[in-house]
Write a protein that holds these residues in place. Structure first.
Motif, PDB file in Angstrom:
ATOM      1  N   PRO A  53     -60.833  13.843  37.510  1.00  8.25           N
ATOM      2  CA  PRO A  53     -60.182  13.211  36.035  1.00  8.25           C
ATOM      3  C   PRO A  53     -61.150  12.951  35.125  1.00  8.25           C
ATOM      4  O   PRO A  53     -61.661  12.783  34.417  1.00  8.25           O
ATOM      5  N   PHE A  54     -62.464  12.800  35.997  1.00  6.23           N
ATOM      6  CA  PHE A  54     -63.975  12.645  35.513  1.00  6.23           C
ATOM      7  C   PHE A  54     -65.200  14.069  35.662  1.00  6.23           C
ATOM      8  O   PHE A  54     -64.642  14.052  36.337  1.00  6.23           O
ATOM      9  N   GLN A  55     -65.632  14.056  34.181  1.00  5.97           N
ATOM     10  CA  GLN A  55     -66.440  14.998  34.647  1.00  5.97           C
ATOM     11  C   GLN A  55     -68.229  13.612  34.532  1.00  5.97           C
ATOM     12  O   GLN A  55     -67.878  12.805  34.060  1.00  5.97           O
ATOM     13  N   LYS A  56     -69.726  14.662  35.194  1.00  8.53           N
ATOM     14  CA  LYS A  56     -70.326  13.765  35.366  1.00  8.53           C
ATOM     15  C   LYS A  56     -71.354  14.617  34.814  1.00  8.53           C
ATOM     16  O   LYS A  56     -71.192  15.615  34.565  1.00  8.53           O
ATOM     17  N   ALA A  57     -72.664  13.693  34.558  1.00 13.02           N
ATOM     18  CA  ALA A  57     -73.888  14.272  33.900  1.00 13.02           C
ATOM     19  C   ALA A  57     -74.828  14.299  34.942  1.00 13.02           C
ATOM     20  O   ALA A  57     -75.423  13.221  35.327  1.00 13.02           O
ATOM     21  N   ILE A  58     -76.188  15.074  34.657  1.00 11.32           N
ATOM     22  CA  ILE A  58     -77.242  14.262  35.424  1.00 11.32           C
ATOM     23  C   ILE A  58     -77.884  13.961  34.095  1.00 11.32           C
ATOM     24  O   ILE A  58     -78.278  15.008  32.679  1.00 11.32           O
ATOM     25  N   VAL A  59     -78.491  12.804  33.491  1.00 10.44           N
ATOM     26  CA  VAL A  59     -78.893  12.678  32.691  1.00 10.44           C
ATOM     27  C   VAL A  59     -81.231  12.462  33.429  1.00 10.44           C
ATOM     28  O   VAL A  59     -81.478  12.234  33.681  1.00 10.44           O
ATOM     29  N   GLU A  60     -81.546  12.822  32.693  1.00 13.46           N
ATOM     30  CA  GLU A  60     -82.937  12.986  32.759  1.00 13.46           C
ATOM     31  C   GLU A  60     -84.077  11.632  32.055  1.00 13.46           C
ATOM     32  O   GLU A  60     -83.759  11.638  30.827  1.00 13.46           O
ATOM     33  N   PRO A  61     -84.181  10.903  32.837  1.00 15.22           N
ATOM     34  CA  PRO A  61     -84.816   9.490  32.120  1.00 15.22           C
ATOM     35  C   PRO A  61     -86.304   9.695  30.691  1.00 15.22           C
ATOM     36  O   PRO A  61     -87.118  11.164  31.016  1.00 15.22           O
TER      37      PRO A  61
END
Lengths: 166, 265
Positions: B238-246
């Motif tokens: 149901p959800f997607q995910k992302a990798i965030v770079e500070p």
């Protein structure tokens, strides 16, 4: 005649070592008074009085070949020779190591005083003449003690060895 | 030398000297040539010894000079490092001041006094505490409003801050996409942030900016958190995910701002 010839050849050898090898050594080794030390040893310990003339010969040599300014060394070494003979006759009759050291240092001191006196006199007329370096005299004394000690120790041992072989 | 023969010998000696001196002068050249055979090698050997001795002494002196120069270099390096640090701090403080002026927030400057940076956690201690009005949950920013962490624990004089990439930190964020999607940014092991709970129907792209949403206590909105580095979506989930770079590496900052109160006017 044979003794005189041997003496002249020995003088020439020591003179060559003194004026070519020793004077080219780095400071303060170039102040080593080899000729004076050997002369004192041979005259005082061995009783070879004619060797005292080596001092005059050395003084004349360095002055004649203009290694030093004329005539300081001739006079200084002639005074040294006279002092050596006088000291042997009046004071240093004992042929011990201390006797040789004392005689050698006294002759050296008299030679240096004579050299200083002549240099000072010459400076009155010619200001270009360099002053006497007292540190040279001090090092000469140090090396004279060492050389006389070496002469006394090794020459005596070699002599004993040669006699025992004979 | 004693006795009657002494004056006679002295006269002979004087005569010998008087003859020898002119003779030596006359044969001066020949004598010098004769002596030079022996004098040359002896003089050469002694000169070589002197040369080696002088070279050795000069090498010793050169070593001393090199040691002194090295000491001076180290001293200059220390001063240069100190100067560089002051310059960095100056730049950071200017940026922070610009941010405070532009956003009209009330903030206090704090210095980082110790750090704990590892794979499993990333936190640091600042020299401001409850006495300065710092409470847990407050935003810690650097530069012109880049969020680097949140206050976790507070003492009277210090506060422990967990960075945004610390697994213990979760921050309510907004994705600056067309729909301004809301999400939760959680720290991951390492130095990245995971953006969770993004519905599958939301459009999310690499390089989208992530900012704070302001939907939590003591946290103002619009602070930059990072940029989307990678999007992971599963049609069955149901959800997607992302990798965030500070956007900021906390290891590079020695001073930070604590946002005490947002929009003070």
């Amino acid at each position: 005649m044979r003794i005189a010839l041997v003496s002249i050849i020995a003088f020439a050898c020591i003179l060559i070592i003194q004026v070519s090898f020793v004077v080219s050594l780095p400071w303060p080794l170039n102040t080593m008074p080899i000729l004076l030390a050997v002369t004192v040893y041979l005259v005082q310990y061995r009783g070879q009085y004619q060797v005292a003339w080596w001092l005059v010969g050395y003084g004349l040599w360095v002055d004649l070949f203009a290694i030093h300014f004329t005539p300081a060394d001739s006079i200084a070494y002639a005074v040294a020779m006279l002092a050596l003979l006088a000291l042997l006759r009046k004071f240093f009759t004992n042929r011990s190591l201390y006797g040789i050291l004392a005689c050698g240092l006294t002759v050296l001191f008299i030679k240096d005083v004579a050299s200083f006196a002549i240099t000072t006199c010459v400076q009155l007329f010619d200001a270009r003449v360099p002053s006497v370096e007292w540190s040279v005299f001090a090092w000469e004394a140090v090396f004279a003690v060492v050389l006389l000690g070496v002469c006394f120790t090794f020459a005596k041992r070699i002599d004993v060895l040669i006699r025992s072989q004979a | 030398m004693t006795g009657r023969r002494a004056p006679q010998r002295l006269i002979v000696a004087i005569i010998v000297v008087a003859v020898a001196v002119p003779a030596v002068l006359f044969f001066r050249g020949a004598l010098l040539r004769l002596f030079s055979f022996a004098e040359k090698p002896l003089s050469g050997t002694a000169t070589w010894l002197t040369d080696r001795t002088i070279a050795y002494c000069e090498a010793l002196e050169a070593d001393e000079d090199v040691s002194k120069l090295k000491e001076e270099r180290d001293l200059f390096a220390l001063k240069a490092a100190e100067l560089e640090q002051f310059r960095d701090e100056n730049g950071q403080l200017r940026d922070e001041l610009n941010f405070v002026d532009r956003r009209n927030v009330r903030a206090i400057a704090a210095s980082v006094v110790s750090r704990e940076l590892g794979d499993r956690s990333s936190s640091f201690v600042i020299d401001r505490g409850s006495a300065d009005g710092v409470v847990p949950g407050m935003a810690i920013v650097v530069g012109e409003g880049i969020l680097v962490g949140k206050v976790n624990q507070v003492t009277q004089a210090t506060a422990t801050v967990t960075s945004t990439s610390d697994p213990r930190t979760a921050t309510a964020v907004t994705l600056l996409n067309q729909t301004r999607t809301l999400g939760l940014a959680e720290g991951m092991n390492g130095s990245l942030i995971s953006l969770q709970y993004i519905p599958n129907d939301e459009t999310m792209n690499v390089n989208d900016l992530v900012v704070t949403s302001g939907l939590e206590e003591n946290m103002i909105s619009g602070l930059l958190v990072g940029v989307v580095n990678q999007v992971e979506s599963d049609a069955s989930a149901p959800f997607q995910k992302a990798i965030v770079e500070p956007l900021a590496d906390v290891r590079r900052f020695s001073s930070v701002l604590v946002i005490i109160q947002g929009n003070s006017t």
